[in-house]
Scaffold this motif. Structure first.
Motif, PDB file in Angstrom:
ATOM      1  N   TRP A 218     -69.800  40.750  22.387  1.00 47.86           N
ATOM      2  CA  TRP A 218     -70.599  40.931  21.177  1.00 47.86           C
ATOM      3  C   TRP A 218     -71.646  42.002  21.475  1.00 47.86           C
ATOM      4  CZ3 TRP A 218     -69.172  38.966  16.690  1.00 47.86           C
ATOM      5  CH2 TRP A 218     -68.453  37.770  16.654  1.00 47.86           C
ATOM      6  N   PRO A 219     -72.010  42.835  20.496  1.00 45.59           N
ATOM      7  CA  PRO A 219     -71.483  42.900  19.128  1.00 45.59           C
ATOM      8  C   PRO A 219     -70.094  43.526  19.088  1.00 45.59           C
ATOM      9  CG  PRO A 219     -73.025  44.678  19.488  1.00 45.59           C
ATOM     10  CD  PRO A 219     -73.064  43.841  20.735  1.00 45.59           C
ATOM     11  N   GLN A 220     -69.420  43.345  17.949  1.00 45.81           N
ATOM     12  CA  GLN A 220     -68.091  43.900  17.759  1.00 45.81           C
ATOM     13  C   GLN A 220     -68.159  45.089  16.804  1.00 45.81           C
ATOM     14  OE1 GLN A 220     -65.648  40.603  16.446  1.00 45.81           O
ATOM     15  NE2 GLN A 220     -65.628  39.670  18.474  1.00 45.81           N
ATOM     16  N   PHE A 221     -67.350  46.102  17.107  1.00 46.56           N
ATOM     17  CA  PHE A 221     -67.307  47.314  16.300  1.00 46.56           C
ATOM     18  C   PHE A 221     -65.872  47.572  15.838  1.00 46.56           C
ATOM     19  CE2 PHE A 221     -71.068  47.819  18.866  1.00 46.56           C
ATOM     20  CZ  PHE A 221     -71.957  48.530  18.078  1.00 46.56           C
ATOM     21  N   PHE A 222     -65.746  48.148  14.660  1.00 52.41           N
ATOM     22  CA  PHE A 222     -64.427  48.566  14.183  1.00 52.41           C
ATOM     23  C   PHE A 222     -64.594  49.610  13.088  1.00 52.41           C
ATOM     24  CE2 PHE A 222     -65.648  44.664  11.955  1.00 52.41           C
ATOM     25  CZ  PHE A 222     -65.541  45.023  10.622  1.00 52.41           C
ATOM     26  N   LEU A 223     -63.539  50.402  12.899  1.00 52.80           N
ATOM     27  CA  LEU A 223     -63.444  51.310  11.771  1.00 52.80           C
ATOM     28  C   LEU A 223     -62.665  50.606  10.663  1.00 52.80           C
ATOM     29  CD1 LEU A 223     -62.521  54.588  13.672  1.00 52.80           C
ATOM     30  CD2 LEU A 223     -64.686  54.155  12.497  1.00 52.80           C
ATOM     31  N   ARG A 224     -63.187  50.633   9.456  1.00 56.48           N
ATOM     32  CA  ARG A 224     -62.537  49.984   8.310  1.00 56.48           C
ATOM     33  C   ARG A 224     -62.006  51.055   7.370  1.00 56.48           C
ATOM     34  NH1 ARG A 224     -64.326  48.932   3.159  1.00 56.48           N
ATOM     35  NH2 ARG A 224     -63.289  47.224   2.064  1.00 56.48           N
ATOM     36  N   PHE A 225     -60.706  50.998   7.112  1.00 53.57           N
ATOM     37  CA  PHE A 225     -60.034  51.975   6.252  1.00 53.57           C
ATOM     38  C   PHE A 225     -60.495  51.825   4.811  1.00 53.57           C
ATOM     39  CE2 PHE A 225     -55.860  53.273   4.113  1.00 53.57           C
ATOM     40  CZ  PHE A 225     -56.136  54.632   4.197  1.00 53.57           C
ATOM     41  N   VAL A 226     -60.830  52.944   4.179  1.00 52.59           N
ATOM     42  CA  VAL A 226     -61.228  52.966   2.765  1.00 52.59           C
ATOM     43  C   VAL A 226     -60.184  53.796   2.021  1.00 52.59           C
ATOM     44  CG1 VAL A 226     -63.049  53.516   1.113  1.00 52.59           C
ATOM     45  CG2 VAL A 226     -63.652  52.869   3.460  1.00 52.59           C
ATOM     46  N   PRO A 227     -59.125  53.155   1.522  1.00 52.23           N
ATOM     47  CA  PRO A 227     -58.039  53.920   0.910  1.00 52.23           C
ATOM     48  C   PRO A 227     -58.485  54.636  -0.357  1.00 52.23           C
ATOM     49  CG  PRO A 227     -57.720  51.559   0.564  1.00 52.23           C
ATOM     50  CD  PRO A 227     -58.871  51.701   1.520  1.00 52.23           C
ATOM     51  N   ARG A 228     -57.997  55.836  -0.521  1.00 52.77           N
ATOM     52  CA  ARG A 228     -58.239  56.622  -1.717  1.00 52.77           C
ATOM     53  C   ARG A 228     -57.085  56.415  -2.695  1.00 52.77           C
ATOM     54  NH1 ARG A 228     -63.420  56.832  -0.967  1.00 52.77           N
ATOM     55  NH2 ARG A 228     -64.124  58.195   0.720  1.00 52.77           N
ATOM     56  N   PRO A 229     -57.253  56.842  -3.955  1.00 56.10           N
ATOM     57  CA  PRO A 229     -56.158  56.698  -4.915  1.00 56.10           C
ATOM     58  C   PRO A 229     -54.860  57.293  -4.378  1.00 56.10           C
ATOM     59  CG  PRO A 229     -58.153  57.364  -6.050  1.00 56.10           C
ATOM     60  CD  PRO A 229     -58.468  57.407  -4.582  1.00 56.10           C
ATOM     61  N   GLY A 230     -53.802  56.512  -4.462  1.00 54.33           N
ATOM     62  CA  GLY A 230     -52.505  56.938  -3.957  1.00 54.33           C
ATOM     63  C   GLY A 230     -52.198  56.457  -2.564  1.00 54.33           C
ATOM     64  N   GLN A 231     -53.231  56.040  -1.811  1.00 50.22           N
ATOM     65  CA  GLN A 231     -53.003  55.494  -0.478  1.00 50.22           C
ATOM     66  C   GLN A 231     -52.824  53.980  -0.586  1.00 50.22           C
ATOM     67  OE1 GLN A 231     -56.624  57.198   1.435  1.00 50.22           O
ATOM     68  NE2 GLN A 231     -55.201  58.181   2.841  1.00 50.22           N
ATOM     69  N   THR A 232     -51.833  53.457   0.096  1.00 42.62           N
ATOM     70  CA  THR A 232     -51.517  52.037   0.007  1.00 42.62           C
ATOM     71  C   THR A 232     -51.796  51.353   1.335  1.00 42.62           C
ATOM     72  OG1 THR A 232     -49.201  52.418   0.624  1.00 42.62           O
ATOM     73  CG2 THR A 232     -49.744  52.446  -1.738  1.00 42.62           C
ATOM     74  N   VAL A 233     -52.021  50.046   1.260  1.00 35.73           N
ATOM     75  CA  VAL A 233     -52.213  49.216   2.448  1.00 35.73           C
ATOM     76  C   VAL A 233     -51.306  48.001   2.316  1.00 35.73           C
ATOM     77  CG1 VAL A 233     -54.615  49.951   2.751  1.00 35.73           C
ATOM     78  CG2 VAL A 233     -54.115  47.923   1.377  1.00 35.73           C
ATOM     79  N   ARG A 240     -52.671  40.435  -2.451  1.00 34.71           N
ATOM     80  CA  ARG A 240     -53.981  41.056  -2.296  1.00 34.71           C
ATOM     81  C   ARG A 240     -53.961  42.052  -1.139  1.00 34.71           C
ATOM     82  NH1 ARG A 240     -57.042  35.369  -1.815  1.00 34.71           N
ATOM     83  NH2 ARG A 240     -55.532  35.380  -0.103  1.00 34.71           N
ATOM     84  N   PRO A 241     -54.681  43.169  -1.265  1.00 28.06           N
ATOM     85  CA  PRO A 241     -54.658  44.175  -0.193  1.00 28.06           C
ATOM     86  C   PRO A 241     -55.306  43.651   1.086  1.00 28.06           C
ATOM     87  CG  PRO A 241     -56.277  44.748  -1.876  1.00 28.06           C
ATOM     88  CD  PRO A 241     -55.494  43.600  -2.423  1.00 28.06           C
ATOM     89  N   ALA A 242     -54.716  43.993   2.211  1.00 26.34           N
ATOM     90  CA  ALA A 242     -55.262  43.612   3.507  1.00 26.34           C
ATOM     91  C   ALA A 242     -56.414  44.539   3.879  1.00 26.34           C
ATOM     92  CB  ALA A 242     -54.179  43.678   4.579  1.00 26.34           C
ATOM     93  N   GLN A 243     -57.270  44.062   4.768  1.00 28.92           N
ATOM     94  CA  GLN A 243     -58.256  44.923   5.405  1.00 28.92           C
ATOM     95  C   GLN A 243     -57.558  45.632   6.569  1.00 28.92           C
ATOM     96  OE1 GLN A 243     -61.669  45.274   4.565  1.00 28.92           O
ATOM     97  NE2 GLN A 243     -61.085  44.147   2.725  1.00 28.92           N
ATOM     98  N   VAL A 244     -57.629  46.940   6.617  1.00 32.25           N
ATOM     99  CA  VAL A 244     -57.023  47.697   7.709  1.00 32.25           C
ATOM    100  C   VAL A 244     -58.137  48.162   8.635  1.00 32.25           C
ATOM    101  CG1 VAL A 244     -55.681  49.725   8.329  1.00 32.25           C
ATOM    102  CG2 VAL A 244     -55.041  48.376   6.327  1.00 32.25           C
ATOM    103  N   LEU A 245     -58.081  47.734   9.887  1.00 39.92           N
ATOM    104  CA  LEU A 245     -59.146  47.981  10.849  1.00 39.92           C
ATOM    105  C   LEU A 245     -58.603  48.686  12.078  1.00 39.92           C
ATOM    106  CD1 LEU A 245     -60.812  44.420  10.795  1.00 39.92           C
ATOM    107  CD2 LEU A 245     -61.226  46.334   9.238  1.00 39.92           C
ATOM    108  N   VAL A 246     -59.421  49.555  12.646  1.00 34.55           N
ATOM    109  CA  VAL A 246     -59.143  50.174  13.944  1.00 34.55           C
ATOM    110  C   VAL A 246     -60.197  49.635  14.911  1.00 34.55           C
ATOM    111  CG1 VAL A 246     -59.028  52.316  15.268  1.00 34.55           C
ATOM    112  CG2 VAL A 246     -58.161  52.236  12.912  1.00 34.55           C
TER     113      VAL A 246
END
Length: 352
Positions: A218-233, A240-246
């Motif tokens: 701890w602490p934990q860090f990640f990048l969270r994908f913010v899809p734009r129009p036309g991008q799918t997850v 329901r759309p998933a959270q996509v994390l790096v």
């Protein structure tokens, strides 16, 4: 502006107090939820209360509230801890809230619309089944005091043009550094990263969830994908759309000696180096299974947010409202994160 901000701007304290009036005849099918808030410590500060959808309530989840109300400090100090949500649509909700003891919460700013050090919070949210026209009584106890300041930070490498560019390479070792910083907005103890070994089941043995031989921190860090129009997850079983994390790995080398394999120890740090784990994960909440993590075949290219979450559930992310506001914006909080293909012409901009 965030949905919380829009709700709060429409809900001044005058409207909160006015909500004690009876609902109009046109809203007879609307319900009312009322009760009292009970902090365990001194009743200093404003108490904020929220009604969330069942799967979106803190501390387990982070959603946007359906309804917001407050108990002003002047009323709490006078011994009046009553709250009321008027004109509530019939549905199932979860009631949650906190006492802003330090006065540094700001519900119009996304990263400040949460409890911080010294505030009082419930152990969990309270489920409510609100029926048409019902007056439902529901008290909220606030027995737990938050110990950690919010994990506010800025990225040391700001990148070119306020964008930090990373690649989707599965082999490149990429890192950047973050520095704790309160920007003069948080009261009490100065923000720092409180580094400790993760021990999710409390058995005294540090966690190593992925089995790589390195203890989780701890602490934990990640990048969270913010899809734009036309991008799918990916979607969950309910569509329901998933959270996509790096995932990002804080460099453990400076801390392992001091932590000595003991999850009860902690080290306060102002600077952390973060390594980008070259994979992406789709995170969903499945009925009967809980949190499900699925590794994706590739890291999606596009825009991301950088998140930090501490061991009490406090969070900070960039970019945020502080970087977007028109009056005295905080430039470091406007930094954007972009993932491009490794062979793209601009792949090197901001990379480490």
């Amino acid at each position: 502006m965030s949905p919380i901000a829009l709700r709060v701007l429409c809900l001044t304290l005058g409207l909160v107090l006015a909500s004690c009036s009876e609902p109009s005849t046109e809203l007879r099918r609307s319900a009312r939820v009322e009760g009292s808030v009970a902090p365990s410590g001194p009743a200093r500060g404003n108490a904020y209360l929220f009604l969330f959808a069942p799967g979106e309530a803190p501390p387990e989840q982070r959603g946007e509230p359906r309804y917001v109300t407050a108990v002003p400090e002047v009323r709490l100090a006078a011994g009046d801890a009553r709250f009321r949500f008027s004109e509530v649509g019939p549905d199932v909700y979860r009631l949650w809230g906190f006492l802003d003891a330090n006065g540094d919460a700001d519900l119009t700013v996304d990263v400040l619309a949460q409890p911080g050090a010294g505030d009082w919070v419930p152990e969990s949210s309270v489920e409510l089944n609100v029926q048409p026209g019902q007056v439902l009584a529901a008290d909220l106890a606030l027995p737990r005091r938050v110990l950690r300041p919010l994990p506010a930070f800025q990225v040391v490498e700001q990148g070119e043009g306020s964008v930090l560019t990373l690649t989707d390479s599965a082999t490149a070792i990429t890192s950047f550094s973050v520095k704790s910083e309160g920007f003069g907005l948080l009261r009490g103890e100065a923000p720092r990263f409180f580094v400790r070994l993760a021990d999710s089941n409390g058995d005294g043995t540090p966690d190593d969830v992925n089995g790589d031989g390195v203890f989780d921190l701890w602490p934990q860090f990640f990048l969270r994908f913010v899809p734009r129009p036309g991008q799918t997850v990916p979607l969950d079983s309910q569509g329901r759309p998933a959270q996509v994390l790096v995932p990002l790995l804080p460099n453990p080398a400076p801390f392992l000696g001091g932590l000595q394999g003991d999850p009860s120890r902690e080290i306060a740090a102002d600077l952390l180096q973060l390594f980008v784990i070259p994979l992406a994960q789709a995170v969903t909440d499945e009925p009967g299974r809980g949190r499900v993590v699925t590794t994706l075949g590739a890291i999606p290219v596009g825009e991301y947010e950088l998140w930090c979450v501490n061991d009490e559930g406090g969070s900070w992310f960039v970019p945020n409202d502080l970087g977007r506001r028109t009056v005295e914006p905080v430039s470091s909080q406007a930094l954007r994160f972009r993932v491009v293909h490794a062979d793209a012409a601009d792949a090197g901009a901001g990379s480490r």
